[in-house]
Design a protein around this motif. Structure first.
Motif, mmCIF file in Angstrom:
data_model
loop_
_atom_site.group_PDB
_atom_site.id
_atom_site.type_symbol
_atom_site.label_atom_id
_atom_site.label_comp_id
_atom_site.label_asym_id
_atom_site.label_seq_id
_atom_site.Cartn_x
_atom_site.Cartn_y
_atom_site.Cartn_z
ATOM 1 N N TYR A 42 -0.137 34.529 44.488
ATOM 2 C CA TYR A 42 -1.555 34.190 45.244
ATOM 3 C C TYR A 42 -1.427 33.894 46.523
ATOM 4 O O TYR A 42 -0.164 33.427 47.004
ATOM 5 N N PHE B 113 3.577 26.506 43.676
ATOM 6 C CA PHE B 113 3.500 26.712 44.992
ATOM 7 C C PHE B 113 4.453 26.741 46.075
ATOM 8 O O PHE B 113 5.489 25.966 45.773
ATOM 9 N N GLY B 114 4.368 27.346 46.958
ATOM 10 C CA GLY B 114 5.203 27.439 48.206
ATOM 11 C C GLY B 114 4.957 26.257 48.822
ATOM 12 O O GLY B 114 4.075 25.644 48.881
ATOM 13 N N PRO B 115 6.024 25.944 50.129
ATOM 14 C CA PRO B 115 5.748 24.815 50.930
ATOM 15 C C PRO B 115 4.833 24.983 51.960
ATOM 16 O O PRO B 115 4.485 24.035 52.796
ATOM 17 N N PHE C 64 -0.762 28.910 51.689
ATOM 18 C CA PHE C 64 0.026 28.788 50.732
ATOM 19 C C PHE C 64 0.154 29.647 49.826
ATOM 20 O O PHE C 64 -0.818 30.423 49.401
ATOM 21 N N ARG D 102 2.229 26.805 58.319
ATOM 22 C CA ARG D 102 1.137 26.089 59.235
ATOM 23 C C ARG D 102 0.882 26.906 60.161
ATOM 24 O O ARG D 102 1.804 27.212 61.110
ATOM 25 N N GLN E 131 -5.860 26.547 53.133
ATOM 26 C CA GLN E 131 -6.181 25.094 52.896
ATOM 27 C C GLN E 131 -6.388 24.746 54.319
ATOM 28 O O GLN E 131 -5.832 24.852 55.401
ATOM 29 N N THR F 107 -0.652 27.151 34.769
ATOM 30 C CA THR F 107 0.070 26.464 35.916
ATOM 31 C C THR F 107 0.608 27.357 37.132
ATOM 32 O O THR F 107 1.254 28.442 36.648
ATOM 33 N N GLN F 108 0.260 27.175 38.153
ATOM 34 C CA GLN F 108 0.677 27.689 39.208
ATOM 35 C C GLN F 108 2.038 26.864 40.076
ATOM 36 O O GLN F 108 1.818 25.637 40.058
ATOM 37 N N TYR G 12 -3.447 31.125 49.177
ATOM 38 C CA TYR G 12 -4.588 30.407 49.515
ATOM 39 C C TYR G 12 -4.598 29.825 50.705
ATOM 40 O O TYR G 12 -3.499 29.879 51.486
#
Lengths: 113, 112
Positions: free
Chosen positions: A33, A104-106, A90, A109, A37, A101-102, A35
């Motif tokens: 995925y 996530f990467g860090p 992300f 930015r 933010q 459950t997913q 995302y």
């Protein structure tokens, strides 16, 4: 060993440029995925791939194009960057993409000047 | 559109106290998840509770689910400074089982 990794971690660029963000997962998951933010911490899904096939494509400008060369990688290319693209992006993965459950990467930015 | 809404938006408590965050959602779900996000980091999965479960524990975390009220709560007992983070609930998307929708998050600050 990082389960979901993203590069670069920080990206500062000028408006109008084209940039790519890369994501890799070593969990053997089928689904990945992207995302976005925003500054208010709202996390919104953009795209999802299952075994290299696009399965979720939310209302995202055409300037954003995901590519999945294999099920362990999902890249995001952004054309003609705009100020509003500034956010944290992300990558995440999940075993089968069935609402479980997913992981996530860090995050990357992105700051567009 | 958002499915879950956390309450409160921000919470500041003394170290050692318990922290309770609530999540309300709009449609029927088969599970609900809670995630934590430390400042500058990605989200980390904490716990998943299924619709046929009322309560689930993991260490100092206790999650409840009330499907009749379409709400869930996350309780962190004996809070520590390291618990300072944003906490999100997430529910399966209405239009696609492949996605989960995140709430707006609760920002928890633990004062030493």
């Amino acid at each position: 060993d990082t389960a979901v990794s993203q590069t670069p971690k920080y990206l500062v660029t000028q408006m109008g440029n084209d940039k790519s963000i890369k994501c890799e997962q070593n969990l053997g998951h089928d689904t990945m995925y992207w995302y976005k933010q925003d500054s208010k911490k709202f996390l919104k899904i953009m795209f999802s791939y299952n075994n290299k096939e696009l399965i979720i494509n939310e209302t995202v400008p055409n300037r954003f194009s995901p590519k999945s060369p294999d099920k362990a990688h999902l890249n995001l290319h952004i054309n003609s960057l705009e100020l509003g693209d500034s956010a944290v992006y992300f990558c995440a993965s999940s075993p089968s993409g069935q609402g479980e459950t997913q992981y996530f990467g860090p995050g990357t930015r992105l700051l567009v000047l | 559109s958002q499915q879950g809404e956390e309450d409160p938006q921000a919470l500041s408590i003394q170290e050692g106290e318990n922290a309770t965050m609530n999540c309300s959602y709009k449609t029927s779900i088969n599970n609900l998840q809670w995630y934590r996000q430390n400042s500058g980091r990605g989200l980390v999965h904490l716990i998943l509770i299924r619709s046929n479960e009322r309560e689930k524990h993991s260490g100092r975390l206790r999650v409840t689910l009330d499907t009749s009220k379409k709400s869930s709560s996350l309780l962190i007992t004996a809070s520590r400074a390291a618990d300072t983070a944003s906490y999100f609930c997430a529910t399966p998307g209405r239009s696609s089982a492949s996605k989960i929708i995140f709430g707006s998050g609760t920002r928890l600050s633990i004062r030493p």
